[in-house]
Structures are given as structure tokens and as C-alpha cells.
Design a protein around this motif. Structure first.
Motif, PDB file in Angstrom:
ATOM      1  N   GLU A  19      35.570  94.274 151.288  1.00 41.77           N
ATOM      2  CA  GLU A  19      36.417  94.709 150.176  1.00 41.77           C
ATOM      3  C   GLU A  19      36.607  93.603 149.140  1.00 41.77           C
ATOM      4  OE1 GLU A  19      38.489  97.828 149.537  1.00 41.77           O
ATOM      5  OE2 GLU A  19      36.549  98.301 150.453  1.00 41.77           O
ATOM      6  N   SER A  20      36.747  92.371 149.618  1.00 39.09           N
ATOM      7  CA  SER A  20      37.052  91.254 148.727  1.00 39.09           C
ATOM      8  C   SER A  20      35.817  90.673 148.041  1.00 39.09           C
ATOM      9  CB  SER A  20      37.763  90.140 149.501  1.00 39.09           C
ATOM     10  OG  SER A  20      38.955  90.615 150.085  1.00 39.09           O
ATOM     11  N   TRP A  21      34.660  90.653 148.744  1.00 42.43           N
ATOM     12  CA  TRP A  21      33.519  89.880 148.271  1.00 42.43           C
ATOM     13  C   TRP A  21      32.268  90.694 147.943  1.00 42.43           C
ATOM     14  CZ3 TRP A  21      32.682  84.303 148.271  1.00 42.43           C
ATOM     15  CH2 TRP A  21      33.869  83.584 148.408  1.00 42.43           C
ATOM     16  N   SER A  22      32.230  91.965 148.277  1.00 42.41           N
ATOM     17  CA  SER A  22      31.004  92.731 147.996  1.00 42.41           C
ATOM     18  C   SER A  22      30.700  92.774 146.504  1.00 42.41           C
ATOM     19  CB  SER A  22      31.115  94.152 148.557  1.00 42.41           C
ATOM     20  OG  SER A  22      32.216  94.843 147.987  1.00 42.41           O
ATOM     21  N   GLY A  23      31.741  92.853 145.684  1.00 41.77           N
ATOM     22  CA  GLY A  23      31.530  92.855 144.237  1.00 41.77           C
ATOM     23  C   GLY A  23      30.873  91.580 143.750  1.00 41.77           C
ATOM     24  N   LEU A  24      31.248  90.453 144.361  1.00 44.26           N
ATOM     25  CA  LEU A  24      30.659  89.169 143.975  1.00 44.26           C
ATOM     26  C   LEU A  24      29.190  89.110 144.387  1.00 44.26           C
ATOM     27  CD1 LEU A  24      31.083  86.384 142.762  1.00 44.26           C
ATOM     28  CD2 LEU A  24      31.902  85.592 144.996  1.00 44.26           C
ATOM     29  N   TRP A  25      28.863  89.609 145.572  1.00 45.06           N
ATOM     30  CA  TRP A  25      27.460  89.639 145.997  1.00 45.06           C
ATOM     31  C   TRP A  25      26.637  90.518 145.055  1.00 45.06           C
ATOM     32  CZ3 TRP A  25      24.647  87.274 149.925  1.00 45.06           C
ATOM     33  CH2 TRP A  25      25.370  86.448 150.771  1.00 45.06           C
ATOM     34  N   LEU A  26      27.219  91.613 144.606  1.00 45.05           N
ATOM     35  CA  LEU A  26      26.499  92.500 143.680  1.00 45.05           C
ATOM     36  C   LEU A  26      26.310  91.858 142.311  1.00 45.05           C
ATOM     37  CD1 LEU A  26      28.172  95.910 144.569  1.00 45.05           C
ATOM     38  CD2 LEU A  26      25.743  95.345 144.843  1.00 45.05           C
ATOM     39  N   GLN A  27      27.211  90.970 141.917  1.00 44.24           N
ATOM     40  CA  GLN A  27      27.095  90.305 140.614  1.00 44.24           C
ATOM     41  C   GLN A  27      25.870  89.397 140.538  1.00 44.24           C
ATOM     42  OE1 GLN A  27      30.575  88.128 139.381  1.00 44.24           O
ATOM     43  NE2 GLN A  27      31.953  89.847 139.838  1.00 44.24           N
ATOM     44  N   LYS A  28      25.492  88.829 141.659  1.00 45.50           N
ATOM     45  CA  LYS A  28      24.381  87.879 141.684  1.00 45.50           C
ATOM     46  C   LYS A  28      23.097  88.652 141.988  1.00 45.50           C
ATOM     47  CE  LYS A  28      27.407  84.762 140.908  1.00 45.50           C
ATOM     48  NZ  LYS A  28      27.528  84.169 139.556  1.00 45.50           N
ATOM     49  N   HIS A  29      22.234  88.733 141.004  1.00 43.40           N
ATOM     50  CA  HIS A  29      21.058  89.601 141.053  1.00 43.40           C
ATOM     51  C   HIS A  29      20.217  89.357 142.316  1.00 43.40           C
ATOM     52  CE1 HIS A  29      17.788  92.071 139.634  1.00 43.40           C
ATOM     53  NE2 HIS A  29      16.943  91.078 139.858  1.00 43.40           N
ATOM     54  N   GLY A  30      20.037  90.420 143.086  1.00 45.36           N
ATOM     55  CA  GLY A  30      19.188  90.363 144.262  1.00 45.36           C
ATOM     56  C   GLY A  30      19.872  89.855 145.512  1.00 45.36           C
ATOM     57  N   ALA A  31      21.099  89.330 145.392  1.00 45.91           N
ATOM     58  CA  ALA A  31      21.757  88.710 146.546  1.00 45.91           C
ATOM     59  C   ALA A  31      22.089  89.730 147.634  1.00 45.91           C
ATOM     60  CB  ALA A  31      23.029  87.990 146.094  1.00 45.91           C
ATOM     61  N   MET A  32      22.581  90.885 147.235  1.00 44.98           N
ATOM     62  CA  MET A  32      22.943  91.901 148.219  1.00 44.98           C
ATOM     63  C   MET A  32      21.719  92.382 148.989  1.00 44.98           C
ATOM     64  SD  MET A  32      25.535  93.664 149.460  1.00 44.98           S
ATOM     65  CE  MET A  32      26.860  94.077 148.324  1.00 44.98           C
ATOM     66  N   LEU A  33      20.605  92.604 148.289  1.00 43.03           N
ATOM     67  CA  LEU A  33      19.372  93.035 148.952  1.00 43.03           C
ATOM     68  C   LEU A  33      18.886  91.964 149.921  1.00 43.03           C
ATOM     69  CD1 LEU A  33      17.096  95.095 149.242  1.00 43.03           C
ATOM     70  CD2 LEU A  33      15.936  93.965 147.314  1.00 43.03           C
ATOM     71  N   TRP A  34      18.961  90.707 149.494  1.00 45.36           N
ATOM     72  CA  TRP A  34      18.563  89.586 150.359  1.00 45.36           C
ATOM     73  C   TRP A  34      19.419  89.542 151.612  1.00 45.36           C
ATOM     74  CZ3 TRP A  34      21.462  84.886 151.168  1.00 45.36           C
ATOM     75  CH2 TRP A  34      20.757  83.884 151.851  1.00 45.36           C
ATOM     76  N   LEU A  35      20.723  89.701 151.442  1.00 44.83           N
ATOM     77  CA  LEU A  35      21.636  89.690 152.581  1.00 44.83           C
ATOM     78  C   LEU A  35      21.281  90.784 153.579  1.00 44.83           C
ATOM     79  CD1 LEU A  35      24.323  88.888 154.030  1.00 44.83           C
ATOM     80  CD2 LEU A  35      25.463  90.517 152.514  1.00 44.83           C
ATOM     81  N   LYS A  36      21.051  91.981 153.078  1.00 45.27           N
ATOM     82  CA  LYS A  36      20.778  93.110 153.969  1.00 45.27           C
ATOM     83  C   LYS A  36      19.412  92.987 154.639  1.00 45.27           C
ATOM     84  CE  LYS A  36      23.621  96.498 151.468  1.00 45.27           C
ATOM     85  NZ  LYS A  36      23.596  97.776 150.716  1.00 45.27           N
ATOM     86  N   LYS A  37      18.386  92.647 153.829  1.00 42.58           N
ATOM     87  CA  LYS A  37      17.020  92.622 154.347  1.00 42.58           C
ATOM     88  C   LYS A  37      16.777  91.432 155.258  1.00 42.58           C
ATOM     89  CE  LYS A  37      12.182  92.652 152.832  1.00 42.58           C
ATOM     90  NZ  LYS A  37      11.271  92.633 151.653  1.00 42.58           N
ATOM     91  N   GLU A  38      17.059  90.236 154.764  1.00 41.17           N
ATOM     92  CA  GLU A  38      16.783  89.035 155.540  1.00 41.17           C
ATOM     93  C   GLU A  38      17.758  88.876 156.699  1.00 41.17           C
ATOM     94  OE1 GLU A  38      14.103  87.196 155.071  1.00 41.17           O
ATOM     95  OE2 GLU A  38      13.583  88.583 153.439  1.00 41.17           O
ATOM     96  N   GLY A  39      18.956  89.381 156.509  1.00 38.31           N
ATOM     97  CA  GLY A  39      19.956  89.240 157.559  1.00 38.31           C
ATOM     98  C   GLY A  39      19.627  90.011 158.816  1.00 38.31           C
ATOM     99  N   ARG A  40      18.830  91.043 158.687  1.00 36.74           N
ATOM    100  CA  ARG A  40      18.475  91.862 159.835  1.00 36.74           C
ATOM    101  C   ARG A  40      17.807  91.025 160.934  1.00 36.74           C
ATOM    102  NH1 ARG A  40      18.452  97.178 159.828  1.00 36.74           N
ATOM    103  NH2 ARG A  40      18.510  97.170 157.535  1.00 36.74           N
ATOM    104  N   LYS A  41      17.111  89.963 160.547  1.00 34.19           N
ATOM    105  CA  LYS A  41      16.410  89.126 161.507  1.00 34.19           C
ATOM    106  C   LYS A  41      17.356  88.401 162.470  1.00 34.19           C
ATOM    107  CE  LYS A  41      14.430  86.690 158.331  1.00 34.19           C
ATOM    108  NZ  LYS A  41      13.557  85.751 157.566  1.00 34.19           N
ATOM    109  N   TYR A  42      18.603  88.263 162.034  1.00 35.32           N
ATOM    110  CA  TYR A  42      19.537  87.430 162.814  1.00 35.32           C
ATOM    111  C   TYR A  42      20.551  88.253 163.599  1.00 35.32           C
ATOM    112  CZ  TYR A  42      17.419  84.266 159.506  1.00 35.32           C
ATOM    113  OH  TYR A  42      16.515  83.565 158.756  1.00 35.32           O
ATOM    114  N   ILE A  43      20.375  89.565 163.614  1.00 39.85           N
ATOM    115  CA  ILE A  43      21.235  90.424 164.417  1.00 39.85           C
ATOM    116  C   ILE A  43      20.616  90.569 165.815  1.00 39.85           C
ATOM    117  CG2 ILE A  43      22.045  92.793 164.730  1.00 39.85           C
ATOM    118  CD1 ILE A  43      23.655  91.327 162.695  1.00 39.85           C
ATOM    119  N   VAL A  44      21.363  90.196 166.801  1.00 42.51           N
ATOM    120  CA  VAL A  44      20.862  90.243 168.190  1.00 42.51           C
ATOM    121  C   VAL A  44      21.098  91.645 168.761  1.00 42.51           C
ATOM    122  CG1 VAL A  44      21.110  89.288 170.490  1.00 42.51           C
ATOM    123  CG2 VAL A  44      21.382  87.812 168.501  1.00 42.51           C
TER     124      VAL A  44
END
Length: 251
Positions: free
Chosen positions: A226-251
Motif C-alpha cells: 500500500e505504501s510503496w507500490s506507487g513508488l515502484w511504478l514510478q520508476k520505469h521497469g522496476a515493478m516488472l523487474w521485481l516480479k520477474k527476477e524476484g521469482r528466482k528467489y522464492i523457495v
């Protein structure tokens, strides 16, 4: 003073009475006319105005309280160790400052909010009221990345969600070599936050209280989104990077 203790007890008694909200608000307003520097009363009234998005009214209440309390500051305030938050007598002032930062930001006066943040963190660097978190958010949003990194590095609590994910977001926007490491550390520490980001629906947890959330809990994940998703969306491509690359680190 004895009169001050009497007025403080009057304020506390208001919350032990069965009163309608309008009567309670009127009583607090009357108390503030007698004692304009009563921080707890001003914060209570400012919160009421803030909930109604009357941020200008909240600021007008808090500002004179802060100026009144500053009369009692020692000349060597910073050198003397600041204002420790663990002493109950300091809490009203620190809480007033924290709400001032929030209300200024919500009103759109970002420069003034940053000025209050800077003062607050100068005399209370250990901060347990979320002011440092707001300062990091502002710095990243405004592209002041060195300041954001400094605020993260100086934070006494390095494992908080906003520090871990803030470092990852900074790594992405700066194209830093350790961006992937920062992302891995953040997600492995807080997998629930990553799952909240990739979820199609965001449901408020039943016991959610934004003023107090437990580490590693669903409430913390929802709060961060709620607090930070808007900030991630402001930075171009950051949200996609978080979702896509982050998948590798979920056990």
C-alpha cells in the motif's frame, strides 16, 4: 507545573468518558485554547482532521505546538544525544513531528515535509515512528538517490522491509552491480511482500493496523504494498523487474 498536570489529566479523562465525537472534539479544542502547546491534544485533533483529508487544518494545529515545545530545547540538543524516544516524556513531541511530516506530505508541501524530516532525524536518529521510512520514500521519488542510500545505511534497523526493498529499488534505478543481490536479500527475507506484489487482488488482512505491523506478517506485506507500490511504478521497469527476477528467489 501543577496547572499543566491538571490540564493533562483533563485531556486523558476525555477518553474515559462516553461522549459523542462532536462533543469530544469541542472539548479538545477548548483545551487547546487554554494550553496551545498541549502536544497530545493537538495530535488527537490533527488525526481527526487528517482522516477527513483536511491536512491544512492539521498543520495549523501542529505547527504552533512544535514551536511552543522548542522553547524548552537545550542549546546543545544534538550534541547531548538528541531526544531519546525511549523516555515517555519525549513521545508527545516526537509524535507531533511525525504527524507534521505526514500531513505536510499529504497536503502537497514536499519541501516543508523534507525540512521537518531532516530536523527530526537530527535529534532522533533511532526513529521508531516511521519518519526515516518516509524520508527514504521521498528521496527515491525525487531522484535524490545518494541521500536515499545514506538514509538506508544510517538506519539502526537494517532488516526492515523498507530498507531491504528500498536498497533493491535503488540498485535497479542506479543499475548497480549488486542490484540482484539486494533483490535476493529482500525477497528471501520477505517472501510475503513479493507475493503481495504479484497478486491480482490485494485484500486487507483482518487485523490490519497501519500504525503497528509485525515483521514477516501478512499485515506487513499489505502495508508495504500500500505504501510503496506507487513508488515502484514510478520508476520505469522496476515493478516488472521485481516480479520477474524476484521469482528466482522464492523457495
Amino acid at each position: 507545573t501543577e496547572r499543566g498536570k491538571e490540564l493533562d489529566e483533563e485531556h486523558n479523562a476525555l477518553y474515559r468518558k462516553d461522549m459523542k465525537i462532536a462533543a469530544r472534539i469541542a472539548a479538545i479544542e477548548d483545551l487547546l485554547k487554554i494550553w496551545p502547546g498541549h502536544a497530545n491534544a493537538a495530535v488527537a485533533l490533527a488525526r481527526f482532521h487528517g482522516q477527513k483529508e483536511h491536512f491544512g487544518d492539521a498543520i495549523d494545529l501542529l505547527e504552533p505546538v512544535i514551536f511552543d515545545l522548542q522553547k524548552f530545547w537545550p542549546d546543545d540538543l544534538v550534541g547531548a544525544g538528541g531526544i531519546p524516544a525511549d523516555w515517555p516524556g519525549n513521545k508527545p513531541l516526537l509524535t507531533t513531528y511525525a504527524y507534521m511530516v505526514i500531513d505536510l506530505a499529504e497536503s502537497g508541501d514536499r519541501p516543508s515535509a523534507k525540512a521537518y524530516v531532516k530536523d527530526y532525524l537530527t535529534f532522533n536518529p533511532l526513529d521508531n515512528l516511521g519518519v526515516r521510512q518516509k524520508a527514504i520514500e521521498y528521496a527515491i521519488a525525487d531522484g535524490e538517490y545518494p541521500d536515499a542510500l545514506r538514509l538506508i545505511n544510517e538506519a539502526p534497523d537494517q532488516i526492515s522491509a523498507y530498507n531491504l526493498f528500498g536498497r533493491a529499488l535503488l540498485g535497479y534505478v542506479l543499475k548497480a552491480n549488486d542490484a540482484e543481490v539486494a533483490l535476493k536479500n529482500a525477497i528471501q527475507s520477505r517472501p510475503l511482500i513479493w507475493r503481495e506484489f504479484v497478486s491480482d487482488k490485494h485484500r486487507m488482512p483482518h487485523h490490519y493496523n497501519p500504525g503497528w505491523v509485525r515483521y514477516f506478517s501478512p499485515e506487513e506485506a499489505y502495508n508495504y504494498y500500500e505504501s510503496w507500490s506507487g513508488l515502484w511504478l514510478q520508476k520505469h521497469g522496476a515493478m516488472l523487474w521485481l516480479k520477474k527476477e524476484g521469482r528466482k528467489y522464492i523457495v
